[in-house]
Enzyme design. Structure first.
Site, PDB file in Angstrom:
ATOM      1  N   HIS A  93      -0.333   1.920 -12.961  1.00 58.21           N
ATOM      2  CA  HIS A  93       0.410   0.766 -13.499  1.00 58.21           C
ATOM      3  C   HIS A  93       1.855   1.203 -13.750  1.00 58.21           C
ATOM      4  O   HIS A  93       2.082   2.282 -14.308  1.00 58.21           O
ATOM      5  CB  HIS A  93      -0.245   0.297 -14.804  1.00 58.21           C
ATOM      6  CG  HIS A  93       0.393  -0.919 -15.386  1.00 58.21           C
ATOM      7  ND1 HIS A  93       0.208  -2.177 -14.850  1.00 58.21           N
ATOM      8  CD2 HIS A  93       1.219  -1.078 -16.447  1.00 58.21           C
ATOM      9  CE1 HIS A  93       0.897  -3.063 -15.564  1.00 58.21           C
ATOM     10  NE2 HIS A  93       1.517  -2.418 -16.531  1.00 58.21           N
ATOM     11  N   GLY A 119     -10.802  -4.247 -20.233  1.00 54.93           N
ATOM     12  CA  GLY A 119      -9.507  -4.831 -20.610  1.00 54.93           C
ATOM     13  C   GLY A 119      -8.453  -4.532 -19.561  1.00 54.93           C
ATOM     14  O   GLY A 119      -8.357  -3.404 -19.068  1.00 54.93           O
ATOM     15  N   ASN A 144      -6.651   3.384 -11.942  1.00 56.80           N
ATOM     16  CA  ASN A 144      -5.589   2.432 -11.602  1.00 56.80           C
ATOM     17  C   ASN A 144      -4.247   3.095 -11.875  1.00 56.80           C
ATOM     18  O   ASN A 144      -4.142   3.981 -12.724  1.00 56.80           O
ATOM     19  CB  ASN A 144      -5.726   1.178 -12.470  1.00 56.80           C
ATOM     20  CG  ASN A 144      -4.681   0.129 -12.151  1.00 56.80           C
ATOM     21  OD1 ASN A 144      -4.375  -0.119 -10.986  1.00 56.80           O
ATOM     22  ND2 ASN A 144      -4.103  -0.477 -13.171  1.00 56.80           N
ATOM     23  N   ARG A 158      -6.472  -8.008  -8.507  1.00 52.77           N
ATOM     24  CA  ARG A 158      -7.582  -8.860  -8.941  1.00 52.77           C
ATOM     25  C   ARG A 158      -8.218  -8.261 -10.183  1.00 52.77           C
ATOM     26  O   ARG A 158      -8.345  -7.036 -10.279  1.00 52.77           O
ATOM     27  CB  ARG A 158      -8.661  -8.949  -7.856  1.00 52.77           C
ATOM     28  CG  ARG A 158      -8.262  -9.624  -6.595  1.00 52.77           C
ATOM     29  CD  ARG A 158      -7.964 -11.085  -6.755  1.00 52.77           C
ATOM     30  NE  ARG A 158      -9.089 -11.873  -7.241  1.00 52.77           N
ATOM     31  CZ  ARG A 158      -8.966 -13.106  -7.727  1.00 52.77           C
ATOM     32  NH1 ARG A 158      -7.788 -13.677  -7.820  1.00 52.77           N
ATOM     33  NH2 ARG A 158     -10.021 -13.767  -8.144  1.00 52.77           N
ATOM     34  N   ASP A 181      -5.416  -3.305 -17.679  1.00 50.32           N
ATOM     35  CA  ASP A 181      -4.459  -2.211 -17.901  1.00 50.32           C
ATOM     36  C   ASP A 181      -4.746  -1.441 -19.190  1.00 50.32           C
ATOM     37  O   ASP A 181      -3.837  -0.933 -19.849  1.00 50.32           O
ATOM     38  CB  ASP A 181      -3.011  -2.732 -17.869  1.00 50.32           C
ATOM     39  CG  ASP A 181      -2.654  -3.323 -16.514  1.00 50.32           C
ATOM     40  OD1 ASP A 181      -3.141  -2.799 -15.496  1.00 50.32           O
ATOM     41  OD2 ASP A 181      -1.915  -4.323 -16.474  1.00 50.32           O
ATOM     42  N   GLY A 208       0.775  -1.234   0.000  1.00 46.59           N
ATOM     43  CA  GLY A 208       0.000   0.000   0.000  1.00 46.59           C
ATOM     44  C   GLY A 208       0.808   1.287   0.000  1.00 46.59           C
ATOM     45  O   GLY A 208       0.375   2.278   0.583  1.00 46.59           O
ATOM     46  N   SER A 209       1.941   1.309  -0.712  1.00 45.87           N
ATOM     47  CA  SER A 209       2.691   2.568  -0.724  1.00 45.87           C
ATOM     48  C   SER A 209       1.964   3.636  -1.547  1.00 45.87           C
ATOM     49  O   SER A 209       1.986   4.823  -1.195  1.00 45.87           O
ATOM     50  CB  SER A 209       4.124   2.370  -1.226  1.00 45.87           C
ATOM     51  OG  SER A 209       4.174   2.169  -2.607  1.00 45.87           O
ATOM     52  N   ASN A 210       1.302   3.232  -2.610  1.00 48.42           N
ATOM     53  CA  ASN A 210       0.493   4.220  -3.354  1.00 48.42           C
ATOM     54  C   ASN A 210      -0.707   4.667  -2.528  1.00 48.42           C
ATOM     55  O   ASN A 210      -1.087   5.842  -2.564  1.00 48.42           O
ATOM     56  CB  ASN A 210       0.048   3.633  -4.692  1.00 48.42           C
ATOM     57  CG  ASN A 210       1.123   3.770  -5.753  1.00 48.42           C
ATOM     58  OD1 ASN A 210       1.406   4.869  -6.224  1.00 48.42           O
ATOM     59  ND2 ASN A 210       1.751   2.651  -6.097  1.00 48.42           N
ATOM     60  N   ARG A 245     -15.946 -14.782  -9.285  1.00 50.22           N
ATOM     61  CA  ARG A 245     -15.548 -13.378  -9.323  1.00 50.22           C
ATOM     62  C   ARG A 245     -16.750 -12.490  -8.970  1.00 50.22           C
ATOM     63  O   ARG A 245     -16.633 -11.509  -8.233  1.00 50.22           O
ATOM     64  CB  ARG A 245     -15.059 -13.064 -10.748  1.00 50.22           C
ATOM     65  CG  ARG A 245     -13.825 -12.221 -10.819  1.00 50.22           C
ATOM     66  CD  ARG A 245     -13.307 -12.138 -12.236  1.00 50.22           C
ATOM     67  NE  ARG A 245     -12.248 -13.097 -12.490  1.00 50.22           N
ATOM     68  CZ  ARG A 245     -11.011 -13.000 -12.042  1.00 50.22           C
ATOM     69  NH1 ARG A 245     -10.645 -11.969 -11.308  1.00 50.22           N
ATOM     70  NH2 ARG A 245     -10.118 -13.910 -12.323  1.00 50.22           N
TER      71      ARG A 245
END
Ligand code: GAR
Length: 198
Positions: free
Chosen positions: A113, A147, A111, A95, A149, A16-18, A69
């Site tokens: 990446h 999709g 997100n 996930r 990323d 969890g650094s972000n 899921r």
């Protein structure tokens, strides 16, 4: 009159650094978002304790406890109903979602990446960049779509790939930029300076 702060839930799987960078940024009085909860898909995600130590609501549901899921996502949605976030920030959340979930949150889920998307999606993007012989890499904050990323980019920050770099040394260089890019991108979204158009 000042706008009310946007409510943000952070989803994590690990250290969890972000997440911590977002929590720290949100402490600024003029930051346009507040962190209303941190959710993990496993009980031992290190970031949960950090968030709880900051007085932030936390919850976890172990994805392995759910047969599908969709079942896991229903449990997540129940938590989100309590927290009422305007936005979801994925911060090392490893996930994949069903298209139904990503469509429900389209334009409201981000997100980060560790690559210059659309290059090097998926796992081990730092190693992918080194193996490709790239001279630079970086991070991308983007809207989440079905999709993996994929989805429109909000912002990127770049770093050089240096001779002798390993996935670890490159990853550490990129992570510094992630911690700058993510709070900045979330603030842009919360202020309405960017919106989904994909
Ligand atoms: C970060 O480098 C993030 O970009 C990456 O996982 C790491 C989580 O670190 N996410 C992905 O690769 C998603 N495709 P953190 O838990 O310290 O924030």
């Amino acid at each position: 009159m000042t706008e009310p702060k946007k409510r943000v839930a952070i989803l994590i799987s690990g250290r969890g650094s972000n997440m911590t960078a977002l929590i720290e940024a949100a402490k600024a009085p003029d930051y346009p978002a507040e962190i209303v909860g941190v959710f993990a898909n496993k009980p031992d995600a290190g970031g949960l304790q950090i968030a709880a130590g900051q007085g932030i609501a936390t919850a976890w549901r172990w994805h392995k406890d759910y047969p599908s899921r969709t079942g896991f996502e229903l449990a997540l949605s129940d938590v989100l109903k309590l927290w009422r976030p305007d936005f979801i920030a994925l911060a090392g959340f490893m996930r994949l979602f069903t298209p139904e979930f990503t469509e429900k949150w389209q334009g409201r889920m981000l997100n980060v990446h560790p690559a210059l998307l659309p290059l090097h999606k998926g796992l081990h993007p730092q190693q992918q960049a080194i193996d490709a012989g790239d001279s630079e890499s970086g991070c991308t904050v983007h809207f989440v779509t079905a999709g993996t990323d994929e989805g429109p980019t909000i912002l990127q920050r770049r770093v050089p790939i240096l001779p002798g770099d390993t996935a670890e040394t490159l990853g550490a260089r990129i992570l510094v930029e992630e911690h700058i890019a993510y709070p900045e991108a979330l603030a842009m979204l919360a202020r309405g300076e960017v919106s989904f158009a994909g």
